[in-house]
Motif scaffolding. Sequence first.
Motif, PDB file in Angstrom:
ATOM      1  N   GLU A  44       8.967 -30.567   3.964  1.00 30.47           N
ATOM      2  CA  GLU A  44       9.981 -29.860   4.149  1.00 30.47           C
ATOM      3  C   GLU A  44      10.371 -28.687   2.982  1.00 30.47           C
ATOM      4  OE1 GLU A  44      12.302 -32.136   7.833  1.00 30.47           O
ATOM      5  OE2 GLU A  44      13.161 -31.628   6.237  1.00 30.47           O
ATOM      6  N   ARG A  45      10.801 -27.884   3.096  1.00 29.02           N
ATOM      7  CA  ARG A  45      11.162 -26.786   2.166  1.00 29.02           C
ATOM      8  C   ARG A  45      12.652 -27.642   1.733  1.00 29.02           C
ATOM      9  NH1 ARG A  45      11.708 -20.339   3.047  1.00 29.02           N
ATOM     10  NH2 ARG A  45       9.505 -20.966   3.885  1.00 29.02           N
ATOM     11  N   GLU A  46      12.304 -27.621   0.076  1.00 27.09           N
ATOM     12  CA  GLU A  46      13.663 -28.267  -0.609  1.00 27.09           C
ATOM     13  C   GLU A  46      14.126 -27.430  -1.487  1.00 27.09           C
ATOM     14  OE1 GLU A  46      11.837 -31.839  -2.398  1.00 27.09           O
ATOM     15  OE2 GLU A  46      10.994 -30.689  -3.932  1.00 27.09           O
ATOM     16  N   PHE A  47      15.224 -27.749  -1.700  1.00 22.74           N
ATOM     17  CA  PHE A  47      16.196 -26.668  -2.741  1.00 22.74           C
ATOM     18  C   PHE A  47      15.666 -27.218  -4.052  1.00 22.74           C
ATOM     19  CE2 PHE A  47      19.590 -24.852  -4.855  1.00 22.74           C
ATOM     20  CZ  PHE A  47      20.158 -25.916  -5.771  1.00 22.74           C
ATOM     21  N   VAL A  48      15.706 -26.205  -5.083  1.00 21.96           N
ATOM     22  CA  VAL A  48      15.281 -26.650  -6.624  1.00 21.96           C
ATOM     23  C   VAL A  48      16.328 -25.847  -7.484  1.00 21.96           C
ATOM     24  CG1 VAL A  48      13.879 -25.860  -8.383  1.00 21.96           C
ATOM     25  CG2 VAL A  48      12.833 -26.176  -5.887  1.00 21.96           C
ATOM     26  N   ALA A  49      16.960 -24.955  -7.401  1.00 26.91           N
ATOM     27  CA  ALA A  49      18.044 -24.264  -8.032  1.00 26.91           C
ATOM     28  C   ALA A  49      18.709 -23.178  -7.474  1.00 26.91           C
ATOM     29  CB  ALA A  49      17.498 -23.788  -9.626  1.00 26.91           C
ATOM     30  N   LEU A  50      20.022 -22.961  -7.952  1.00 26.42           N
ATOM     31  CA  LEU A  50      20.748 -21.716  -7.289  1.00 26.42           C
ATOM     32  C   LEU A  50      21.642 -21.270  -8.675  1.00 26.42           C
ATOM     33  CD1 LEU A  50      24.085 -22.403  -7.058  1.00 26.42           C
ATOM     34  CD2 LEU A  50      22.964 -23.701  -5.022  1.00 26.42           C
ATOM     35  N   ILE A  51      21.824 -20.091  -8.399  1.00 31.35           N
ATOM     36  CA  ILE A  51      22.712 -19.353  -9.446  1.00 31.35           C
ATOM     37  C   ILE A  51      23.754 -18.325  -8.569  1.00 31.35           C
ATOM     38  CG2 ILE A  51      21.229 -17.559  -9.882  1.00 31.35           C
ATOM     39  CD1 ILE A  51      22.580 -17.499 -12.439  1.00 31.35           C
ATOM     40  N   ASN A  52      25.323 -18.532  -8.598  1.00 36.05           N
ATOM     41  CA  ASN A  52      25.821 -17.684  -7.606  1.00 36.05           C
ATOM     42  C   ASN A  52      26.339 -16.601  -8.246  1.00 36.05           C
ATOM     43  OD1 ASN A  52      28.277 -18.354  -9.214  1.00 36.05           O
ATOM     44  ND2 ASN A  52      29.163 -19.641  -7.498  1.00 36.05           N
ATOM     45  N   SER A  53      27.160 -15.601  -7.743  1.00 34.14           N
ATOM     46  CA  SER A  53      27.722 -14.402  -8.325  1.00 34.14           C
ATOM     47  C   SER A  53      28.365 -14.639  -9.521  1.00 34.14           C
ATOM     48  CB  SER A  53      28.339 -13.552  -7.165  1.00 34.14           C
ATOM     49  OG  SER A  53      29.519 -14.488  -6.793  1.00 34.14           O
ATOM     50  N   GLY A  54      29.094 -15.721  -9.684  1.00 35.76           N
ATOM     51  CA  GLY A  54      29.968 -15.906 -10.857  1.00 35.76           C
ATOM     52  C   GLY A  54      29.316 -16.688 -11.923  1.00 35.76           C
ATOM     53  N   GLY A  55      27.756 -16.902 -11.658  1.00 34.28           N
ATOM     54  CA  GLY A  55      27.118 -17.495 -12.875  1.00 34.28           C
ATOM     55  C   GLY A  55      27.209 -19.069 -12.744  1.00 34.28           C
ATOM     56  N   TYR A  56      27.694 -19.599 -11.562  1.00 35.56           N
ATOM     57  CA  TYR A  56      27.596 -20.942 -11.775  1.00 35.56           C
ATOM     58  C   TYR A  56      26.080 -21.312 -11.231  1.00 35.56           C
ATOM     59  CZ  TYR A  56      27.842 -25.623  -9.218  1.00 35.56           C
ATOM     60  OH  TYR A  56      27.530 -26.864  -8.920  1.00 35.56           O
ATOM     61  N   ILE A  57      25.661 -22.326 -11.727  1.00 35.19           N
ATOM     62  CA  ILE A  57      24.072 -22.870 -11.828  1.00 35.19           C
ATOM     63  C   ILE A  57      24.140 -24.491 -11.334  1.00 35.19           C
ATOM     64  CG2 ILE A  57      21.891 -23.440 -13.224  1.00 35.19           C
ATOM     65  CD1 ILE A  57      22.524 -20.887 -14.745  1.00 35.19           C
ATOM     66  N   TYR A  58      23.294 -24.469 -10.492  1.00 30.62           N
ATOM     67  CA  TYR A  58      22.966 -25.878 -10.005  1.00 30.62           C
ATOM     68  C   TYR A  58      21.714 -26.345  -9.883  1.00 30.62           C
ATOM     69  CZ  TYR A  58      23.473 -30.320  -7.226  1.00 30.62           C
ATOM     70  OH  TYR A  58      23.536 -31.668  -6.976  1.00 30.62           O
ATOM     71  N   TYR A  59      21.393 -27.467 -10.141  1.00 33.86           N
ATOM     72  CA  TYR A  59      19.748 -27.862 -10.342  1.00 33.86           C
ATOM     73  C   TYR A  59      19.604 -29.256  -9.290  1.00 33.86           C
ATOM     74  CZ  TYR A  59      18.885 -24.677 -14.204  1.00 33.86           C
ATOM     75  OH  TYR A  59      19.097 -23.798 -14.982  1.00 33.86           O
ATOM     76  N   THR A  60      18.386 -29.353  -8.719  1.00 32.41           N
ATOM     77  CA  THR A  60      18.128 -30.691  -7.989  1.00 32.41           C
ATOM     78  C   THR A  60      18.013 -31.485  -9.345  1.00 32.41           C
ATOM     79  OG1 THR A  60      16.803 -31.748  -6.329  1.00 32.41           O
ATOM     80  CG2 THR A  60      15.634 -30.275  -7.801  1.00 32.41           C
ATOM     81  N   ASN A  61      17.890 -32.553  -9.028  1.00 29.43           N
ATOM     82  CA  ASN A  61      17.537 -33.639 -10.324  1.00 29.43           C
ATOM     83  C   ASN A  61      16.201 -33.469 -10.685  1.00 29.43           C
ATOM     84  OD1 ASN A  61      20.220 -34.744  -9.752  1.00 29.43           O
ATOM     85  ND2 ASN A  61      19.527 -36.560  -8.653  1.00 29.43           N
ATOM     86  N   SER A  62      15.335 -33.326  -9.989  1.00 31.39           N
ATOM     87  CA  SER A  62      13.886 -33.172 -10.428  1.00 31.39           C
ATOM     88  C   SER A  62      13.709 -31.944 -11.328  1.00 31.39           C
ATOM     89  CB  SER A  62      12.966 -33.316  -9.275  1.00 31.39           C
ATOM     90  OG  SER A  62      13.007 -32.074  -8.537  1.00 31.39           O
ATOM     91  N   ALA A  63      14.586 -30.893 -11.206  1.00 32.55           N
ATOM     92  CA  ALA A  63      14.483 -29.598 -11.964  1.00 32.55           C
ATOM     93  C   ALA A  63      15.453 -29.830 -13.041  1.00 32.55           C
ATOM     94  CB  ALA A  63      14.822 -28.509 -11.202  1.00 32.55           C
TER      95      ALA A  63
END
Length: 122
Positions: A44-63
């Motif tokens: 399945e498609r899985e999440f890797v990373a995101l960045i929101n409009s305010g610059g908040y960043i989040y990664y999956t553990n593997s990334a």
Amino acid sequence: QVQLVESGGGLVQAGGSLRLSCAASGRTFSSYTMGWFRQAPGKEREFVALINSGGYIYYTNSARGRFTISRDNAKNTVYLQMNSLKPEDTAVYYCGAAARSSGTTLGLYDYWGQGTQVTVSS
């Protein structure tokens, strides 16, 4: 309506690096949360990373620690710098744009690109 076009995929040896780009159309790019996802064959498609409009960043553990997500609102582009690549990173990488919320769930994303293939050889 937002159109997303990914580029930068390719074949690389384990330990190598690639930088993916996702160019977006539209005037409201800066207001979107931008995410990178990936889909390996048979998975399945899985999440890797995101960045929101305010610059908040989040990664999956593997990334985390190997990948870096960034955005250039002036260029309507989001990037994924991938270092220390492993064979298990092999997948089609997709970028997505979420207009109303920020999160790791596929259903939150309103628009998707066509994907770019990343293949890491051992």
